[in-house]
Enzyme design. Structure first.
Site, PDB file in Angstrom:
ATOM      1  N   LYS A 133      -3.238  11.880   6.722  1.00 37.73           N
ATOM      2  CA  LYS A 133      -3.037  10.981   7.084  1.00 37.73           C
ATOM      3  C   LYS A 133      -3.046  10.411   5.396  1.00 37.73           C
ATOM      4  O   LYS A 133      -3.122  10.940   4.402  1.00 37.73           O
ATOM      5  CB  LYS A 133      -4.720  10.297   6.873  1.00 37.73           C
ATOM      6  CG  LYS A 133      -4.675   9.147   7.479  1.00 37.73           C
ATOM      7  CD  LYS A 133      -6.562   8.861   7.730  1.00 37.73           C
ATOM      8  CE  LYS A 133      -6.600   7.117   8.323  1.00 37.73           C
ATOM      9  NZ  LYS A 133      -7.795   6.798   8.640  1.00 37.73           N
TER      10      LYS A 133
HETATM   11  O1  G3P Z   1     -10.418   4.431   8.505  1.00 40.10           O
HETATM   12  C1  G3P Z   1      -9.170   3.409   8.690  1.00 40.10           C
HETATM   13  C2  G3P Z   1      -9.960   1.774   8.801  1.00 40.10           C
HETATM   14  O2  G3P Z   1     -10.015   1.730  10.171  1.00 40.10           O
HETATM   15  C3  G3P Z   1     -10.720   1.510   7.936  1.00 40.10           C
HETATM   16  O3  G3P Z   1     -11.519  -0.026   8.538  1.00 40.10           O
HETATM   17  O4  G3P Z   1     -11.515  -1.837   7.681  1.00 40.10           O
HETATM   18  O5  G3P Z   1     -13.824  -0.710   8.338  1.00 40.10           O
HETATM   19  O6  G3P Z   1     -13.079  -0.165   6.139  1.00 40.10           O
HETATM   20  P1  G3P Z   1     -11.964  -0.577   7.357  1.00 40.10           P
END
Ligand code: G3P
Length: 214
Positions: free
Chosen positions: A83
Site C-alpha cells: 500500500k
Molecule cells: O484502510 C483505508 C480506509 O478504509 C480507512 O478508512 O476512513 O475508516 O479510516 P477510515
C-alpha cells in the site's frame, strides 16, 4: 464483487472468515497501532491466515525508501500487496514496484484525477476513501463512479478497492457501479445482514411454529 476486511485485528479477521465472504484484508498504520502489537509478527500472522491479498502500508515518503521498504514487506508472504499513499514520490515508487512484479494498492485517494494517475503508473489497486469524502460534504460515491468511467473508457486494469466504507448503502452503491472490491470493518459487514423485515419475518415464523402439533 469481492469483500475485504479493513482491519489488522486477527480476531476480527477470524470472525470475517467464519462468515465465508472474506476475499482479502487491507491494513493501515492506524489499524496496526490499534492492536498494540509489533508490526512484523502481526503482518506475518495475518498473511499466513488470509487466503487472498493482504495490503501492508509503506510509511516511507521518498520513492527509493518506499521501494526498499516494499522489498522487505513483500518477503512476508506471497499474498502481500504494497500500500502506497497517493503522492508524487509514491507514484514513482508504484511504477517501479509494478515493473518488478510487486503488486501495489495506491491509497488515500480522494479524487478521480488522482485515481487516473494511479492507473497510469500501473497500480494493481486504487483505494478511494468515500466515507471521509462524505464527512466533508463531498459525494464519495460520485468519485467511484468517475473512476469507473475513466478506467472503462481507457481500458485500465487497475482494480477499485472502495475504502472508508461506512454503511450498507455505500456497499450497495459500489456494487451497482461495478466497483471491484469494497473494504470495510466488521461492523459494516454485520450491518449488511440486518433488515427489520427479516427480523419480523423470523419472529412471525417462530411464533407460528409454536402452534404446530409436535
Ligand atoms: O484502510 C483505508 C480506509 O478504509 C480507512 O478508512 O476512513 O475508516 O479510516 P477510515
Amino acid at each position: 464483487m469481492r469483500f475485504f476486511l479493513d482491519s489488522a485485528h486477527v480476531e476480527q479477521i477470524e470472525q470475517a472468515q467464519r462468515l465465508g465472504i472474506l476475499d482479502g484484508v487491507t491494513t493501515n498504520p492506524s489499524h496496526v497501532a490499534s492492536t498494540g502489537r509489533p508490526f512484523l509478527e502481526l503482518y506475518k500472522e495475518i498473511c499466513a491466515m488470509v487466503d487472498g491479498p493482504v495490503s501492508l502500508e509503506c510509511i516511507s515518503l521518498k520513492a527509493e525508501e518506499i521501494v526498499a521498504e516494499a522489498k522487505k514487506l513483500v518477503k512476508i508472504g506471497d499474498n502481500v500487496v504494497i500500500k502506497v499513499p497517493l503522492m508524487k514520490e509514491g507514484l514513482i515508487a508504484v511504477k517501479e514496484l509494478e515493473a518488478m512484479g510487486i503488486p501495489t494498492n495506491v491509497t488515500t485517494v480522494f479524487s478521480a484525477a488522482q485515481a487516473l494517475l494511479a492507473a497510469k503508473c500501473n497500480a494493481t489497486y486504487v483505494s478511494p476513501f468515500i466515507g471521509r469524502l462524505d464527512a466533508i460534504g463531498h459525494d464519495g460515491i460520485d468519485i467511484v463512479s468517475q473512476i469507473k468511467t475513466i478506467y472503462n473508457q481507457y481500458g485500465y486494469d487497475t482494480q477499485i478497492i472502495v475504502a472508508s466504507v461506512r454503511d450498507p448503502q455505500h456497499v450497495l452503491d459500489c456494487a451497482l457501479l461495478g466497483a471491484d472490491i469494497a473494504t470495510m470493518g466488521l461492523d459494516v459487514i454485520s450491518l449488511l445482514y440486518n433488515h427489520p423485515l427479516t427480523d419480523l419475518g423470523i419472529e412471525r415464523f417462530l411464533k407460528d411454529w409454536e402452534k404446530v402439533p409436535k
